[in-house]
Design a protein around this motif. Structure first.
Motif, mmCIF file in Angstrom:
data_model
loop_
_atom_site.group_PDB
_atom_site.id
_atom_site.type_symbol
_atom_site.label_atom_id
_atom_site.label_comp_id
_atom_site.label_asym_id
_atom_site.label_seq_id
_atom_site.Cartn_x
_atom_site.Cartn_y
_atom_site.Cartn_z
ATOM 1 N N LYS A 1 1.000 -0.749 0.170
ATOM 2 C CA LYS A 1 -0.304 0.098 0.320
ATOM 3 C C LYS A 1 0.674 1.180 -0.023
ATOM 4 N N VAL A 2 0.442 2.349 -1.058
ATOM 5 C CA VAL A 2 1.535 3.323 -0.763
ATOM 6 C C VAL A 2 1.870 4.432 0.357
ATOM 7 N N GLY A 3 3.230 4.816 0.711
ATOM 8 C CA GLY A 3 2.924 5.253 1.723
ATOM 9 C C GLY A 3 2.967 4.220 3.396
ATOM 10 N N SER A 4 3.148 3.487 3.117
ATOM 11 C CA SER A 4 3.137 1.637 3.842
ATOM 12 C C SER A 4 5.341 1.611 4.611
ATOM 13 N N VAL A 5 5.502 1.535 3.122
ATOM 14 C CA VAL A 5 7.395 1.012 3.262
ATOM 15 C C VAL A 5 7.434 2.557 2.755
ATOM 16 N N THR A 6 8.654 2.900 3.700
ATOM 17 C CA THR A 6 9.789 4.009 2.955
ATOM 18 C C THR A 6 10.872 4.049 2.486
ATOM 19 N N ASN A 7 11.646 2.561 2.768
ATOM 20 C CA ASN A 7 12.703 1.857 2.359
ATOM 21 C C ASN A 7 12.608 1.207 0.698
ATOM 22 N N THR A 8 12.113 1.441 0.321
ATOM 23 C CA THR A 8 11.293 1.080 -1.353
ATOM 24 C C THR A 8 12.596 0.315 -1.806
ATOM 25 N N GLU A 9 13.723 1.099 -1.855
ATOM 26 C CA GLU A 9 15.080 0.216 -2.562
ATOM 27 C C GLU A 9 14.974 -1.092 -2.223
ATOM 28 N N GLU A 10 14.871 -1.434 -0.796
ATOM 29 C CA GLU A 10 14.691 -3.087 -0.584
ATOM 30 C C GLU A 10 13.604 -4.103 -1.958
#
Ligand code: FES
Length: 507
Positions: free
Chosen positions: A298-307
């Motif tokens: 869901k948008v905005g639920s993850v900050t480290n999206t590089e992973e």
């Protein structure tokens, strides 16, 4: 910060021309039969059909043509939407599930016929699509889906062998589906719009739409008039229909790798269950680009999206013989609570403002279908599928999914006000990173670029006031409530917000 492989841009956008200088942004004195807000697959299909039927149209795009959701898809044109038919039969019955299949098949055939009649050079090819299970415990879902599609008379078979480089336990296979280069296809449609009283406008952000006689499309550059207006901005930029409360924004990721064509999988694939992958190839220079998608959240639920990108790269490297990782990008779509798109009037009070939204990650067929249905509605023609997708249908507000999503929004609205590091100053923010800080009682979104320049904006989303979150992979501020997105400088890149984050001055 992780070092990620590949160019950070959608292959569809990178391999087509920049349309900045191709289309005007001057909307002075424009009056047309139909204005279409948003130049993605739904809007351009509707515009193409309406113009062909003799209407004057104006397509108004805030950015460049087909660089939003349509430019970031996997571009599979299919009626096999991972797992859907067994659930639809259970929830809405066999007859409606059959209409879903029939209408999405019609959309696939519409694209195929248009590519043929217009001779569109867009890497279109007929392929089979597969929904597969890679473990025994996922197989029941595949078997249930296969039973459902057989009941509905869809073009399905059950297979245990595919050209994927790993074993599967079973797959539903649809023949005669299609894949294409979506932006080449849409740039062709866009090239057919202007002229004879019609307009293709770009770089014009619509602020609102007012229904009157005629309707007014209010933009930053002035107002355009039209008898009817279609809003195809993914989530409508007009709030009255409450579509933001009948769906939730989902983000997913794609990595593109150059592979040896001799050992590439044939067809289009999607797995099921936790950690599923979407797989296809596309012609690329003198070889093939393998596209693998997944890692949705869901948008905005993850900050480290590089992973997310790292996970996809690791999956590709462990399953395919890769020459190089060339691309990575992410995409966002709106998932409706009942999995059906909303296509039709904005509200029961509107007679001339229409929307199409909630494509639930299958926008190529459902976007095309939206253009077909909305053009029929405006032309006063009967459409056999319109009632199933009616945007005014009784919406399942009281389902497990809808309750969870709307509670989630409420929790963000209240709880995120406690976020924001206290006693932090901009000197504590690392270069290349965004942080939420509390400054003199205000929530401020601070981004420091690699040279140390600080950009501070209000962290309060101008849509309905939720607090934005940092997205490290895309370097954007994303709103967890309804999916609005902003650049690291606070410029709006995705609705439903239509305004930038307010500039702030911090020490
Ligand atoms: Fe609705 Fe931000 S997108 S509050």
């Amino acid at each position: 910060m992780a070092l990620l492989a590949g160019k950070h841009i959608s292959y569809w956008v990178d391999s087509t021309f920049d349309t900045n200088s191709n289309y005007p942004s001057n909307i002075e004195n424009i009056t047309v039969d139909v204005a279409i807000v948003g130049a993605g697959i739904a809007g351009l299909t509707a515009a193409y059909l309406l113009k062909k039927a003799g209407k004057t149209v104006a397509v108004v795009e805030a950015q460049q043509i087909a660089t939003g959701a349509s430019g970031h898809t996997t571009a599979k044109v299919t009626s096999l939407h991972q797992l859907i038919y067994a659930e639809l039969i259970k929830e809405i019955g066999e007859e409606k599930a059959r209409i879903y299949g029939e209408s999405n098949e019609a959309a696939v055939e519409f694209v195929a016929a248009l590519v043929q009649s217009e001779q569109i050079d867009c890497d279109f090819s007929r392929k089979s699509t597969y929904t597969f299970a890679d473990t025994e415990d996922k197989l029941t879902k595949i078997q249930n889906e296969y039973e459902a599609v057989l009941k509905l008379g869809l073009p399905a078979s059950f297979v245990k062998e595919t050209s994927l480089p790993f074993d599967i336990t079973g797959a539903v296979k649809f023949d005669n589906q299609a894949q294409f280069h979506v932006r080449k296809y849409l740039l062709h449609l866009a090239s057919k719009i202007a002229g004879s009283g019609s307009y293709m406008l770009q770089g014009v952000r619509v602020k609102t739409v007012e229904e009157s006689v005629p309707c007014r499309v209010v933009t930053e550059q002035g107002t355009l008039k039209a008898n009817d207006v279609i809003v195809t901005t993914q989530i409508p930029i007009v709030d009255q229909g409450l579509f933001f409360a009948k769906s939730y924004p989902q983000r997913s990721y794609i990595v593109g790798a150059k592979i040896d064509p001799a050992i590439a999988p044939e067809g289009m694939y999607i797995g099921v269950g936790e950690g599923y992958r979407s797989i296809r190839t596309t012609p690329y220079n003198d070889g093939l680009l393998l596209l693998v998608g997944g890692e949705g959240h869901k948008v905005g639920s993850v900050t480290n999206t590089e992973e997310k990108y790292q996970n996809l790269e690791a999956y590709i490297r462990s399953n395919f013989k890769v020459e190089s990782i060339d691309y990575r990008w992410s995409s966002q779509d709106l998932v409706s609570f009942d999995k059906l798109p909303y296509i039709g009037k904005l509200t029961p009070m509107n007679n001339h403002v229409y929307v199409a939204t909630g494509f639930s990650l299958w926008g190529m067929s459902k976007g095309t279908l939206s253009g077909m249905i909305l053009s029929d509605l405006i032309l006063g023609k009967d459409n056999p599928w319109a009632s199933l997708y009616d945007s005014l249908r009784a919406t399942p507000f009281i389902t497990q999914q809808s309750i969870k999503q709307n509670m989630d929004v409420g929790m963000h609205w209240v709880g995120d006000r406690l976020k924001g590091l206290q006693n932090w100053s901009t000197s504590d923010v690392k270069p290349g990173v965004g942080e939420l800080i509390t400054y003199k009682g205000d929530k401020v979104a601070v981004y420091k670029d690699e040279s140390g320049k600080v950009n501070a904006v209000s962290a309060v989303c101008p849509h309905l006031g939720c607090i934005v979150s940092w997205n490290s992979g895309e370097k954007s501020w994303d709103c967890p409530c309804h999916g609005a997105r902003f650049t690291c400088e606070g410029k709006v890149i995705q609705g439903p917000a239509v305004k930038d984050l307010e500039k702030k001055v911090v020490d």
